[in-house]
Scaffold this motif. Structure first.
Motif, short mmCIF file in Angstrom:
data_model
loop_
_atom_site.label_atom_id
_atom_site.label_comp_id
_atom_site.label_asym_id
_atom_site.label_seq_id
_atom_site.Cartn_x
_atom_site.Cartn_y
_atom_site.Cartn_z
N GLY A 66 0.80 -1.21 0.00
CA GLY A 66 0.00 0.00 0.00
C GLY A 66 0.84 1.26 0.00
O GLY A 66 2.01 1.25 0.38
N ASN A 68 0.24 5.67 0.78
CA ASN A 68 -0.52 6.88 1.06
C ASN A 68 0.18 8.06 0.41
O ASN A 68 1.40 8.18 0.50
CB ASN A 68 -0.64 7.13 2.56
CG ASN A 68 -1.67 6.24 3.22
OD1 ASN A 68 -1.85 5.10 2.82
ND2 ASN A 68 -2.33 6.76 4.24
N GLY A 77 -4.56 10.28 -0.24
CA GLY A 77 -5.02 9.29 -1.20
C GLY A 77 -4.38 7.96 -0.85
O GLY A 77 -3.19 7.90 -0.53
N PHE A 79 -3.71 3.89 -1.93
CA PHE A 79 -3.70 2.93 -3.03
C PHE A 79 -3.12 1.61 -2.52
O PHE A 79 -2.13 1.60 -1.80
CB PHE A 79 -2.85 3.46 -4.18
CG PHE A 79 -3.24 4.83 -4.63
CD1 PHE A 79 -4.22 5.02 -5.59
CD2 PHE A 79 -2.63 5.96 -4.09
CE1 PHE A 79 -4.60 6.29 -5.98
CE2 PHE A 79 -2.99 7.24 -4.47
CZ PHE A 79 -3.97 7.40 -5.43
N GLU A 80 -3.77 0.51 -2.90
CA GLU A 80 -3.31 -0.81 -2.44
C GLU A 80 -3.44 -1.85 -3.54
O GLU A 80 -4.44 -1.89 -4.27
CB GLU A 80 -4.14 -1.26 -1.23
CG GLU A 80 -3.71 -2.62 -0.69
CD GLU A 80 -4.63 -3.13 0.41
OE1 GLU A 80 -4.42 -4.27 0.87
OE2 GLU A 80 -5.57 -2.40 0.79
N ALA A 109 -7.27 -4.68 -6.25
CA ALA A 109 -6.81 -3.30 -6.24
C ALA A 109 -7.82 -2.43 -5.50
O ALA A 109 -9.03 -2.58 -5.70
CB ALA A 109 -6.60 -2.79 -7.67
N THR A 110 -7.31 -1.54 -4.65
CA THR A 110 -8.17 -0.69 -3.84
C THR A 110 -7.68 0.75 -3.91
O THR A 110 -6.47 1.01 -3.86
CB THR A 110 -8.17 -1.15 -2.38
OG1 THR A 110 -8.65 -2.50 -2.30
CG2 THR A 110 -9.07 -0.27 -1.52
N VAL A 111 -8.62 1.68 -4.03
CA VAL A 111 -8.30 3.10 -3.95
C VAL A 111 -9.24 3.73 -2.92
O VAL A 111 -10.42 3.37 -2.83
CB VAL A 111 -8.46 3.78 -5.34
CG1 VAL A 111 -9.87 3.64 -5.87
CG2 VAL A 111 -8.05 5.24 -5.27
N GLN A 129 -11.59 6.01 6.31
CA GLN A 129 -11.16 5.77 4.93
C GLN A 129 -12.26 5.08 4.11
O GLN A 129 -12.38 3.85 4.13
CB GLN A 129 -9.89 4.92 4.91
CG GLN A 129 -9.37 4.64 3.50
CD GLN A 129 -8.21 3.67 3.51
OE1 GLN A 129 -7.32 3.76 4.35
NE2 GLN A 129 -8.21 2.72 2.57
N LYS A 131 -13.57 3.60 0.56
CA LYS A 131 -12.72 2.95 -0.45
C LYS A 131 -13.57 2.26 -1.52
O LYS A 131 -14.74 1.91 -1.29
CB LYS A 131 -11.81 1.92 0.21
CG LYS A 131 -12.57 0.80 0.92
CD LYS A 131 -11.65 -0.17 1.63
CE LYS A 131 -12.46 -1.28 2.29
NZ LYS A 131 -11.59 -2.26 2.99
N SER A 133 -13.01 -1.06 -4.36
CA SER A 133 -12.12 -2.19 -4.64
C SER A 133 -12.60 -2.96 -5.85
O SER A 133 -13.81 -3.04 -6.13
CB SER A 133 -12.06 -3.15 -3.44
OG SER A 133 -11.49 -2.53 -2.31
#
Length: 233
Positions: A66, A68, A77, A79-80, A109-111, A129, A131, A133
């Motif tokens: 991940g 930040n 923001g 992202f993972e 994928a996650t935002v 947070q 999110k 996915s």
């Protein structure tokens, strides 16, 4: 004498005006947040990776990565990427049948957007947070539990989209870039052609479960429990 006094007063007034108009250099804040943070999770996935071989269970590997990116003093923001892999070796039972087996590969994928209402030093503090996915899965399965599959083999590709919400607390180390962040959350979405249960803890993403490939609404429980990483300016 009068002329000298007038000149002194004019010089003093000009100096005062320059001191008022001159911009004041901003002071560096001790609570200024780092521009980037890199982290991994979760304690649950890494614990299972170590424990499962000891218990004689099939290998399963998940490597969450991940980042930040600071957007403001209170928001990041997030992202993972989470690649996942599991494998169950095919073997014959005493009755000549093969149990369900095969290989599962998945990428999630996650935002998200992390909001820290009261940011502390280097970005520490409680955060919220929301999110989004998405996930793609590829399952090469085998075994006599797959009726109609040629040679007892079957290959399926599936996916999932979901929206969720995480809560956590980032604890930064004094005089260090490192941090720990306990995180829990939940997501709701739709699963397409996947072999999963309706309610699924996050660390079961790449494990073989459920009673068949199907489309359904699904609830994901995020049990990352602990993120750990480092910040960078």
């Amino acid at each position: 004498m009068t002329r000298i006094m007038v000149a002194v007063l004019l010089i003093a007034s000009a100096s005062h005006a320059r001191s008022v108009d001159a911009p004041v250099a901003p002071r560096a804040s001790g609570a200024e947040r780092a521009r980037f943070a890199l982290w991994t999770a979760s304690l649950m996935d890494y614990s299972l990776l170590l424990v499962m071989p000891v218990l004689g269970l099939p290998p399963s590997v998940t490597v969450p990565m991940g980042m930040n990116v600071r957007l403001s003093e209170a928001t990041d923001g997030v992202f993972e990427l989470r690649p996942m892999f599991s494998h169950v070796r095919c073997h014959h039972s005493h009755w000549g049948e093969k149990d369900r087996c095969g290989t599962m590969k998945a990428l999630r994928a996650t935002v998200g957007l992390a909001w820290t209402p009261v940011p502390g030093a280097r970005g520490g503090g409680f955060f919220l947070q929301p999110k989004l996915s998405g996930m793609v899965t590829h399952h090469a399965a085998g075994g006599t539990e797959l009726p109609g599959a040629p040679g007892g083999r079957r290959t399926e590709t599936g996916g999932q989209v979901s929206a969720g919400f995480d809560v956590g607390y980032r604890k930064t180390a004094s005089g260090s870039r490192s941090f720990l962040a306990p995180v829990l959350g939940v997501g709701v979405g739709y699963s397409l052609n996947q072999q999963r249960n309706r309610v699924d803890p996050g660390f079961f993403f790449a494990r073989q479960q459920g009673d068949g490939w199907k489309d359904q609404f699904i609830v994901d429980v995020n049990l990352d429990i602990l993120r750990f990483g480092a910040t960078f300016n």
